[in-house]
Design an enzyme around this catalytic site. Structure first.
Site, short mmCIF file in Angstrom:
data_model
loop_
_atom_site.label_atom_id
_atom_site.label_comp_id
_atom_site.label_asym_id
_atom_site.label_seq_id
_atom_site.Cartn_x
_atom_site.Cartn_y
_atom_site.Cartn_z
N SER A 1 0.87 -1.18 0.00
CA SER A 1 0.00 0.00 0.00
C SER A 1 0.91 1.23 0.00
CB SER A 1 -0.86 -0.01 1.26
OG SER A 1 -1.44 1.26 1.47
N TYR B 1 -1.92 -1.41 10.43
CA TYR B 1 -2.09 -1.68 9.00
C TYR B 1 -0.94 -1.07 8.20
CZ TYR B 1 -3.80 -1.52 4.23
OH TYR B 1 -3.89 -1.65 2.87
N1 LIG Z 1 -8.70 -0.85 -1.12
C1 LIG Z 1 -7.68 -0.04 -0.95
O1 LIG Z 1 -7.82 1.20 -0.88
C2 LIG Z 1 -6.27 -0.57 -0.85
C3 LIG Z 1 -5.21 0.32 -0.99
C4 LIG Z 1 -3.91 -0.15 -0.90
C5 LIG Z 1 -3.67 -1.49 -0.69
N2 LIG Z 1 -4.73 -2.36 -0.55
C6 LIG Z 1 -4.42 -3.76 -0.31
O2 LIG Z 1 -4.93 -4.49 -1.40
C7 LIG Z 1 -5.28 -5.81 -0.99
C8 LIG Z 1 -6.69 -6.13 -1.43
O3 LIG Z 1 -7.53 -5.13 -0.92
P1 LIG Z 1 -9.04 -4.97 -1.42
O4 LIG Z 1 -9.36 -3.54 -1.26
O5 LIG Z 1 -9.23 -5.61 -2.72
O6 LIG Z 1 -9.78 -5.79 -0.26
P2 LIG Z 1 -11.20 -6.54 -0.27
O7 LIG Z 1 -12.10 -5.99 -1.32
O8 LIG Z 1 -11.64 -6.52 1.16
O9 LIG Z 1 -10.82 -8.04 -0.68
C9 LIG Z 1 -10.06 -8.83 0.17
C10 LIG Z 1 -9.90 -10.20 -0.43
O10 LIG Z 1 -9.07 -10.99 0.44
C11 LIG Z 1 -9.74 -12.21 0.77
N3 LIG Z 1 -9.30 -12.63 2.10
C12 LIG Z 1 -9.42 -11.97 3.27
N4 LIG Z 1 -8.90 -12.70 4.27
C13 LIG Z 1 -8.45 -13.86 3.71
C14 LIG Z 1 -7.82 -15.02 4.23
N5 LIG Z 1 -7.55 -15.14 5.54
N6 LIG Z 1 -7.51 -16.02 3.39
C15 LIG Z 1 -7.77 -15.93 2.05
N7 LIG Z 1 -8.37 -14.84 1.51
C16 LIG Z 1 -8.70 -13.82 2.33
C17 LIG Z 1 -11.23 -11.83 0.69
O11 LIG Z 1 -12.07 -12.96 0.51
P3 LIG Z 1 -12.72 -13.76 1.77
O12 LIG Z 1 -13.12 -12.72 2.78
O13 LIG Z 1 -13.84 -14.54 1.19
O14 LIG Z 1 -11.61 -14.65 2.29
C18 LIG Z 1 -11.21 -10.97 -0.56
O15 LIG Z 1 -11.16 -11.79 -1.71
C19 LIG Z 1 -5.07 -5.84 0.53
O16 LIG Z 1 -3.82 -6.41 0.82
C20 LIG Z 1 -5.08 -4.37 0.90
O17 LIG Z 1 -4.34 -4.14 2.06
C21 LIG Z 1 -6.02 -1.93 -0.62
#
Ligand SMILES: NC(=O)c1ccc[n+]([C@@H]2O[C@H](COP(=O)([O-])OP(=O)(O)OC[C@H]3O[C@@H](n4cnc5c(N)ncnc54)[C@H](OP(=O)(O)O)[C@@H]3O)[C@@H](O)[C@H]2O)c1
Length: 298
Positions: free
Chosen positions: A165, A178
């Protein structure tokens, strides 16, 4: 043409071992995306599928996983394998390998994307919540990386894209654990990229600023000022840029123009000035009445 040149550069010191190549004889290469059922992971999976890669989507919730699998499989002529798995399980890496092998594939590219956030003052989080975040954002990612990398190096090709991130480039008051977990991801990925330069394996940390997914709502941060004031990228845009950067062999990539400006700001603005601003941007706004009430009562 450019990617062929970068392939050569990335593999300039590669020493493929016959035994490692034989071990995957008869198996087909697969790109494994953790957290691939929605959000950024789903968009990255789609992008790799568009490039003709077979995809394994890993997540816990089976119905969401199946929907994501069906959608990618209907759009691209590649194999899409859903794997319902909690990547924090101690034997996650071995179970992943077994699932792939049974289906006739091996892990060629790993996208460590699954992650969770925590919003609010550090001392307000239960120790268990912090443990859960560390075990997913740090421990699981590290274990999977450590598991996958030796075989990739032995084959002389492959890649690991770790989703960090922009928050990994600066401390984040009110999302302290985080941001710290993502600093670890940036540091680990860049260090092992340097250790293994030229050995044929792509290693990239992706560091997006805010992206429009359910992530912020899930950690109760939807009303924070950063969500109101900072323009969020779409997951699709992030995946589009990330894929190009990954193919070009970049080690740290921040998508979006605003993201890149913020990357520069983080380098040049003294953190003594920047951290209070970050704390204000990341403050959980719906929590304030509680604190006000607390003060009146004491
Ligand atoms: N959104 C943002 O603004 C942002 C910005 C920078 C970085 N990121 C990073 O990008 C990544 C994805 O974020 P996102 O925004 O796409 O999040 P999201 O929409 O909440 O999706 C999270 C994904 O991870 C899976 N997951 C969660 N816990 C898990 C576990 N224990 N085992 C296997 N799968 C798991 C979830 O599916 P299930 O719950 O069904 O397992 C889902 O597919 C993260 O690492 C986040 O820190 C996000």
């Amino acid at each position: 043409m450019i990617t062929r040149l970068t392939d050569r550069w990335i593999g300039r010191h590669a020493e493929p071992q016959l035994a490692a190549l034989r071990a995957v004889d008869g198996l087909r290469p697969m790109t494994v995306v953790t957290g691939g059922s929605r959000g950024i992971g789903f968009a990255l999976a789609r992008r790799f599928a568009k490039a003709g890669r077979h995809i394994a989507l890993v997540a816990r919730d089976k119905p969401t996983l199946d929907r994501a699998t069906a959608e990618i499989a209907s759009d691209y002529p590649v194999k899409v394998l859903p794997i319902a798995l909690d990547v924090t399980a101690i034997d996650a890496a071995e179970r992943l390998d077994a699932e792939l092998r049974t289906a006739g594939y091996y892990l060629e590219t790993l996208v460590n994307n699954a992650g969770i956030g925590l919003s609010g003052p550090f001392i307000d989080h239960a120790p268990d919540e912090i443990d859960r975040l560390i075990s997913l954002n740090i421990t699981a990612l590290t274990r999977l990386t450590r598991h996958a990398l030796p075989a990739m190096l032995a084959r002389g090709y492959g890649g690991i894209l770790n989703v960090a991130s922009l928050g990994g480039l600066i401390p984040g008051p009110n999302q302290a654990a985080y941001y710290a977990s993502k600093a670890y991801v940036v540091s680990l990925t860049r260090a092992i990229a340097a250790e293994n330069a030229g050995r044929g394996v792509r290693l990239m940390a992706l560091a997006p600023g805010p992206v429009d997914t359910g992530f912020h709502h899930a950690m109760g941060a939807e009303l924070s000022y950063y969500r109101q004031l900072m323009v969020a990228l779409s997951a699709r845009q992030v995946a589009f840029e990330a894929y190009i950067a990954y193919r070009l062999g970049t080690h740290l990539y921040v998508p979006g123009i605003l993201g890149k400006l913020m990357q520069v700001a983080v380098w040049i603005i003294p953190h003594a000035l920047l951290l209070p601003l970050m704390g204000w941007l990341l403050q959980r706004r719906e929590e304030r009445p509680w604190h006000d009430t607390d003060h009146h009562n004491t």
